[in-house]
Design an enzyme around this catalytic site. Structure first.
Site, mmCIF file in Angstrom:
data_model
loop_
_atom_site.group_PDB
_atom_site.id
_atom_site.type_symbol
_atom_site.label_atom_id
_atom_site.label_comp_id
_atom_site.label_asym_id
_atom_site.label_seq_id
_atom_site.Cartn_x
_atom_site.Cartn_y
_atom_site.Cartn_z
ATOM 1 C CB CYS A 130 45.561 -6.486 1.075
ATOM 2 S SG CYS A 130 45.487 -5.955 -0.664
ATOM 3 N N GLY A 269 59.339 0.014 0.744
ATOM 4 C CA GLY A 269 58.505 -0.484 -0.338
ATOM 5 C C GLY A 269 58.501 0.407 -1.556
#
Length: 307
Positions: A130, A269
């Site tokens: 991330c 996504g």
């Protein structure tokens, strides 16, 4: 009829389409919009040991090339997940991948231990990629640190298979992929969003409060295809470890590219924010593509790019 089933670790998915972490709700809230029985798997939001508020708004902005976000792993923590979400796992008509993140080895282990005991979660994705937290890439940026983390996590996962999600932000990640596989990774997810920035020329202020966020969508797709191809050819193929190719899948052709590059499954996504039904449509179109190619199984096309 062709077979669209693919295997990730000890789990067989009905088709290669996987909804990526953080894009289908905390745990499958997207089922209000689509039939989960028509996709292969969903991934939970990345869950941490303790609740996180995430970054300050504004945290998302649309760009001509995709989307920039800096959510910062906002979630209620593992105890909240176990109490309020885990009981629903066994009622969802698809495979569930539990995503976990953390800022220390102990934090990762705490979440992994809990995820491993939840009925209905068959795979656990270790998010070490991330870009929207100060510590989000600490473990994923160094093969040595990644080895230390995964060596500690793997023994905890007694009932679930381990997927490792890597970022391409640190350059050539083949050494990272090799380290993950050496630590017992059952699959790899490639790639996460890439660090990027967008500035309003009128106000001179970045579009998102944090300044730098993660870029997703069409802009990163060719990069993701290249990374999947390199990791498949040089690392994953010989180890027989499947890859979930993720990044900029908006059309079935994007998904097919990933498969030809070496991906066994496809992560979707950003496209879900445009139209959640896209995932179901892509699954159907992929099946038609496999049939048109004269194959009996989608697995026959994995890594079959002509170079």
């Amino acid at each position: 009829m062709v077979s669209m089933q693919v295997e990730l670790g000890k789990t067989t998915l009905r088709n290669p389409v996987v909804l990526a972490a953080g894009t289908a709700g905390v745990l499958g809230e997207i089922r209000d919009a689509i039939d989960l029985g028509k996709i292969g798997a969903i991934t939970t939001k990345s869950i941490t040991a303790h609740a996180r508020e995430g970054n300050q708004p504004l945290r998302m902005v649309d760009l001509p090339s995709g989307m920039l976000n800096a959510i910062g792993l906002a979630n209620g923590g593992i105890d909240d997940f176990v109490t309020n979400y885990a009981p629903n796992c066994k009622h969802l008509n698809t495979t569930i991948i539990g995503s976990i993140a953390g800022d220390s080895i102990d934090a990762y282990i705490k979440v992994a231990e809990s995820m491993d005991t939840i009925q209905g979660i068959e795979l656990v994705e270790i998010n070490v990629s991330c870009p929207n937290t100060t510590d989000g890439l600490e473990f994923g940026s160094c093969p040595t640190k990644l080895t230390e983390l995964l060596t500690a996590i793997k023994p905890v996962l007694q009932s679930t298979s381990m997927i490792v999600k890597l970022s391409a932000a640190c350059g050539d990640i083949r050494p990272h992929a090799e380290a993950a596989i050496d630590c017992g990774a059952d699959a790899l997810t490639l790639i996460n969003t890439l660090p990027a920035m967008a500035i309003d020329p009128n106000t001179k202020i970045p579009h998102i409060t944090r300044g730098i966020g993660g870029l997703s969508g069409p802009a990163i797709h060719p990069i993701a295809v290249r990374v999947v191809h390199e990791v498949y050819q040089d690392v994953a193929r010989k180890a027989n470890v499947p890859i979930i190719g993720t990044g900029g899948v908006l059309h079935w052709e994007d998904a097919a590219e990933f498969i030809l590059a070496g991906a066994t499954a496809i992560g979707i996504g950003t496209a879900l924010f445009v139209n959640p039904v896209i995932s179901v449509k892509i699954a159907k179109k992929l099946e038609q593509w496999v049939n048109k190619q004269g194959c009996q199984s989608v697995n026959e096309l994995v890594g079959q790019v002509l170079t």
